[in-house]
Design a protein around this motif. Structure first.
Motif, mmCIF file in Angstrom:
data_model
loop_
_atom_site.group_PDB
_atom_site.id
_atom_site.type_symbol
_atom_site.label_atom_id
_atom_site.label_comp_id
_atom_site.label_asym_id
_atom_site.label_seq_id
_atom_site.Cartn_x
_atom_site.Cartn_y
_atom_site.Cartn_z
ATOM 1 N N HIS A 20 46.565 23.031 39.434
ATOM 2 C CA HIS A 20 45.266 22.562 39.409
ATOM 3 C C HIS A 20 44.481 22.500 40.664
ATOM 4 C CE1 HIS A 20 47.630 19.020 40.203
ATOM 5 N NE2 HIS A 20 46.679 18.377 40.792
ATOM 6 N N LYS A 66 28.967 31.137 36.726
ATOM 7 C CA LYS A 66 29.089 30.009 36.030
ATOM 8 C C LYS A 66 30.550 29.973 35.510
ATOM 9 C CE LYS A 66 24.339 30.492 33.963
ATOM 10 N NZ LYS A 66 24.093 31.745 34.016
ATOM 11 N N ALA A 67 31.232 28.945 35.731
ATOM 12 C CA ALA A 67 32.529 29.011 35.576
ATOM 13 C C ALA A 67 33.285 27.462 35.386
ATOM 14 C CB ALA A 67 33.387 29.091 36.840
ATOM 15 N N GLU A 68 34.332 27.416 34.668
ATOM 16 C CA GLU A 68 34.986 26.361 34.148
ATOM 17 C C GLU A 68 36.432 26.266 34.209
ATOM 18 O OE1 GLU A 68 33.759 24.063 30.369
ATOM 19 O OE2 GLU A 68 33.030 26.023 29.798
ATOM 20 N N HIS A 69 37.123 25.100 34.237
ATOM 21 C CA HIS A 69 38.667 25.210 34.193
ATOM 22 C C HIS A 69 38.885 23.752 33.511
ATOM 23 C CE1 HIS A 69 39.710 22.169 37.466
ATOM 24 N NE2 HIS A 69 38.429 22.598 38.045
ATOM 25 N N SER A 70 40.041 23.550 32.885
ATOM 26 C CA SER A 70 40.625 22.338 32.361
ATOM 27 C C SER A 70 40.501 21.076 33.383
ATOM 28 C CB SER A 70 41.779 22.679 31.826
ATOM 29 O OG SER A 70 42.181 21.307 31.408
ATOM 30 N N CYS A 71 40.187 20.168 32.769
ATOM 31 C CA CYS A 71 40.220 18.867 33.501
ATOM 32 C C CYS A 71 41.675 18.289 33.519
ATOM 33 C CB CYS A 71 39.232 17.814 33.191
ATOM 34 S SG CYS A 71 37.705 17.960 33.661
ATOM 35 N N LYS A 72 42.659 18.874 32.851
ATOM 36 C CA LYS A 72 44.015 18.647 32.952
ATOM 37 C C LYS A 72 44.646 19.166 33.992
ATOM 38 C CE LYS A 72 44.008 16.780 28.382
ATOM 39 N NZ LYS A 72 44.743 16.578 27.197
ATOM 40 N N LYS A 73 45.619 18.653 34.417
ATOM 41 C CA LYS A 73 46.641 19.171 35.532
ATOM 42 C C LYS A 73 47.373 20.475 35.083
ATOM 43 C CE LYS A 73 48.618 16.297 38.421
ATOM 44 N NZ LYS A 73 49.409 14.867 39.111
ATOM 45 N N MET A 99 41.030 24.537 41.192
ATOM 46 C CA MET A 99 39.968 23.898 41.890
ATOM 47 C C MET A 99 39.131 24.697 43.072
ATOM 48 S SD MET A 99 41.029 19.757 41.616
ATOM 49 C CE MET A 99 39.447 18.947 42.110
ATOM 50 N N LYS A 100 40.196 24.981 43.873
ATOM 51 C CA LYS A 100 39.504 25.796 45.046
ATOM 52 C C LYS A 100 39.027 27.219 44.571
ATOM 53 C CE LYS A 100 43.412 25.589 47.508
ATOM 54 N NZ LYS A 100 44.653 26.027 48.410
ATOM 55 N N ALA A 136 35.319 26.298 43.015
ATOM 56 C CA ALA A 136 34.581 25.949 43.978
ATOM 57 C C ALA A 136 33.961 27.329 44.620
ATOM 58 C CB ALA A 136 35.099 25.154 45.023
ATOM 59 N N THR A 193 28.954 29.602 30.122
ATOM 60 C CA THR A 193 30.027 30.092 31.032
ATOM 61 C C THR A 193 30.249 31.438 31.074
ATOM 62 O OG1 THR A 193 30.780 27.783 30.545
ATOM 63 C CG2 THR A 193 32.292 29.120 31.609
#
Lengths: 482, 482
Positions: free
Chosen positions: B393, B409-416, B397-398, B401, B381
């Motif tokens: 969130h 290579k990117a990530e973000h939290s799966c929590k709101k 997400m936008k 994307a 990442t």
């Protein structure tokens, strides 16, 4: 002519007599040739790059597990599991998929959250249909997100990954059908299916991608003893597919709106579609009430990606013959209760994942290559070292060592005095871009001749500038080909 | 305190009662964690790059073969083969190595020459010694050259490959011991060993890397019934190792010079050392008369690479315990008659190859990491997208994307609404170089804050320049780290 035939026949018999055994791979398995491996590597590269772009780690598990690890996870399909012979010791079976070993791994190591991919072979004693890309030994490419997160956030990322991979693999138009276990269960309940028949009716619905509704209805009523009126009601729902507007309509539906499950599922589905919009894949995703998917362990969202160029027209004969519909290249869903089956206290870790049907993808790309008659390269050799006269093998060896040590991909003949024509032919057959030619005159003048294999242009290069010159030329060739 | 102990005991019993089964991998096998996989991938990358630099193609074969394919290839070791249960159909066994499947592949496809590598798991029902890196399921990395070529040309390339790989893996000083089956056989004959005892005396010599000569001599005389005088003669030879000067001396040796085999082997060995000189690896190669290697199928040159930092002092206890000596990380040789065992007419394809002992290499590198306490990255990442306030969130997400679509290579939290501190902590734990931070003010001003995670420097970047700016910064960071 008669005699020739007899002699041929005799030769064949003699042949068979000498053969001590059958020379083959086991039923349902195959070797991969260098050509096939080149395709396979290309597909894996694309898929792995995508998984890594999303921050995934990777793990590996043994090819076999304790038999009891697999027991009770696959329902009827358990009969397809390969067992190892009891040679004294533990009772073992070959893995049937990568999901159950993943759940075992999480429980065993008490891992609460991980985003991981796993690419490995799995084994099923199924009836092979190798022309359709169905084998007894085949690859699975799984990506899963485990952890307690907010609703639909990991689920939407799985769909985004499927969309990215199918786009990059360049397999033509596709659609990702989505549905929800709770919508299905709610619908079954609302249509008057008794709860104990949910799973068996669900597996009948699962056949709708390969079978006509009439046959599915017959299975429900005649084989599974469902009330005809219930079957007909189901029929009205499973014909529907669409987007948010369909969800809103179903939320108003008299029957469904009474089901807690259906409502919850529909609300989640609405959120999922919203997230798909944010991820820019809304046009690829279709909410489809006929999508069921066989596996028992799904608890929430389920999905399946279908290539439009390969879509199946349902046929009675095809019923139940395939695990995936013809155009199906990826599938998955949420399974929140599987890890708990391995935990002493039943502690669960919610999971959602997707499996890419790479064998199908290999078949499609192989067929493409065959149709185009383009031969993919099986090596990456950049330079072939050619000797123009006999007995120059020692000079070739010194030269090659220099290239290898400079990290240039190079080959030369393993014969002392190969014919020049044979060497050039090899360069062309293997699509090697450059040849370095040495002969008596080159050696005397301390130069080499560098040849562009496809244009056949040649130029002389001082021996001590060779490595530099090769690297420059390779860079130029690469820029040109872009 | 007594009570606390009792309660603990009770808890344990309760625990065991609830546990329905043993949660483990089969004996002699293991899972690979993301950390271990990162090391494994690094090692494979190095090895595969080298194979490709030498123009190798790759193939794959099924994990199991017809049992009869493996029968009669491994001598005594056949008892270590895993069989599959007879579930109706063919009788199958898991592959024991990659060499026999390779020979089967060549014969089945009538391939006369190929330079191929194959990296895959093999299976042996051996007594596992997992701390020593010996497993029942383990990787082999094989490189082989098949084809009728001039003497020692392919053999020398195998040695060059071993030298390149061990150099690049950076495992310290090493030596590649070489010997020749014909020199061994010639020596046995010259020392008065009856021909039918060649193989069993050879397997005794094979133990010299772990055992004292006295114990080997006892095995030869007491167990295998060799004349004491013959054993003593062998003892004078197997103590010798050296280079071309030793070969020249042995060519003059009264006893050996009478043996046609010994002379032929010594001449070939001389040529091999000459070629090693041309390939620039003469200082890594040592002709060693005590090198025997167990496998029956070798017919010519044999070799084994040993890490000097791990060299074994022989001990009586260690005798026969290991397949490879402690520091041994690669081995191989020439096997000209194996393919013929699969051909109806016995037609042979000469082969020479090498197998890299990657499990040993993994263990060494893992131990290095543990000692240094450096944590290798398990993801790649590049950017973590952080939200500074709650409920952002959808904006994350936008943004993600956009990054994914730009191949970042990117990530973000799966929590709101994850806590900012948790998000920054994650970046540091996972060694992610950049964070992109968005909060209300950033969104209003149409900018993002870009943060260098290790230096904690921050700067504001216009939203529409974000992708460009990230790519530039990542390039700069990479240049700096070099």
């Amino acid at each position: 002519q008669e005699v020739a035939k007899l002699l041929e026949l005799k030769a064949q018999i003699g042949d068979d007599g000498a053969k001590k055994f059958v020379l083959k791979t086991p039923k349902g398995t195959r070797d991969y040739s260098p050509q096939q491996m080149a395709i396979r590597e290309g597909v894996f590269d694309t898929i792995i790059s995508c998984f890594k772009r999303h921050g995934a780690e990777t793990i590996d598990t043994p090819v076999f597990e304790l038999k009891e690890t697999l027991t009770g996870k696959y329902g009827e399909d358990s009969k397809l599991i390969y067992d190892l012979k009891d040679q004294g010791g533990e009772i073992l079976s070959l893995r049937y998929d990568l999901t159950v070993p993943f759940a075992r791994y999480l429980a065993m190591n008490k891992i609460q959250n991980i985003k991981r991919y796993h690419i490995a072979k799995v084994y099923r004693r199924d009836n092979p249909a190798m022309t359709k890309g169905r084998f007894r030994e085949f690859y699975q490419c799984d990506f899963d997100i485990a952890g307690l997160y907010d609703p639909m956030l990991p689920d939407a990322e799985c769909l985004k990954i499927v969309a990215e991979i199918l786009q990059e693999l360049n397999l033509g138009e596709f659609v990702i059908k989505v549905n929800h276990r709770k919508i299905l269960d709610g619908m079954f309940g609302a249509c008057g299916v008794p709860e104990e028949k949910f799973r068996s009716i669900c597996s009948a619905v699962d056949k709708l991608d390969k079978t006509f509704w009439d046959d599915v209805r017959t299975e429900m009523v005649d084989e599974k003893g469902l009330e005809p009126s219930s079957a007909d009601l189901i029929g009205t729902y499973v014909k529907q597919s669409g987007g948010t507007e369909l969800i809103d309509m179903l939320l108003q539906d008299e029957r469904l709106s009474k089901s807690k499950d259906a409502k919850e599922g529909l609300e989640q589905m609405k959120l999922l579609l919203r997230y798909c919009e944010l991820y820019g894949i809304k046009d690829k995703v279709l909410f489809d009430l006929s999508l069921a998917r066989g596996l028992d362990y799904y608890t929430g969202v389920i999905y399946e990606a279908i290539l439009k160029g390969f879509t199946n027209t349902p046929s009675a004969a095809g019923a139940g013959e395939e695990q995936l519909g013809v155009g199906s290249v990826a599938g998955g869903g949420r399974y929140d209760n599987l890890v708990g089956m391995f935990d002493a206290k039943g502690k669960n870790v919610p999971c959602v994942g997707v499996s890419i049907g790479v064998e199908r993808v290999f078949s499609i790309i192989e067929a493409k290559y065959q149709a185009s008659q383009i031969k993919s390269r099986t090596t990456q050799t950049e330079v072939y070292v050619v000797s123009a006269q006999k007995n120059l093998h020692e000079d070739r060896m010194k030269l090659c060592a220099e290239l290898w040590d400079a990290n240039i991909k190079a080959e030369h003949s393993c014969k002392k005095s190969p014919k020049p024509l044979t060497q050039f032919q090899y360069c062309e057959d293997m699509q090697i871009p450059l040849a370095i030619i040495i002969g008596e005159s080159e050696l005397q003048n301390n130069v080499v001749t560098m040849r562009n294999v496809s244009s056949r242009e040649e130029k002389e290069v001082p021996r001590d500038k060779m490595v530099e010159e090769i690297k420059k030329t390779l860079r130029d060739l690469q820029t040109q080909s872009k």
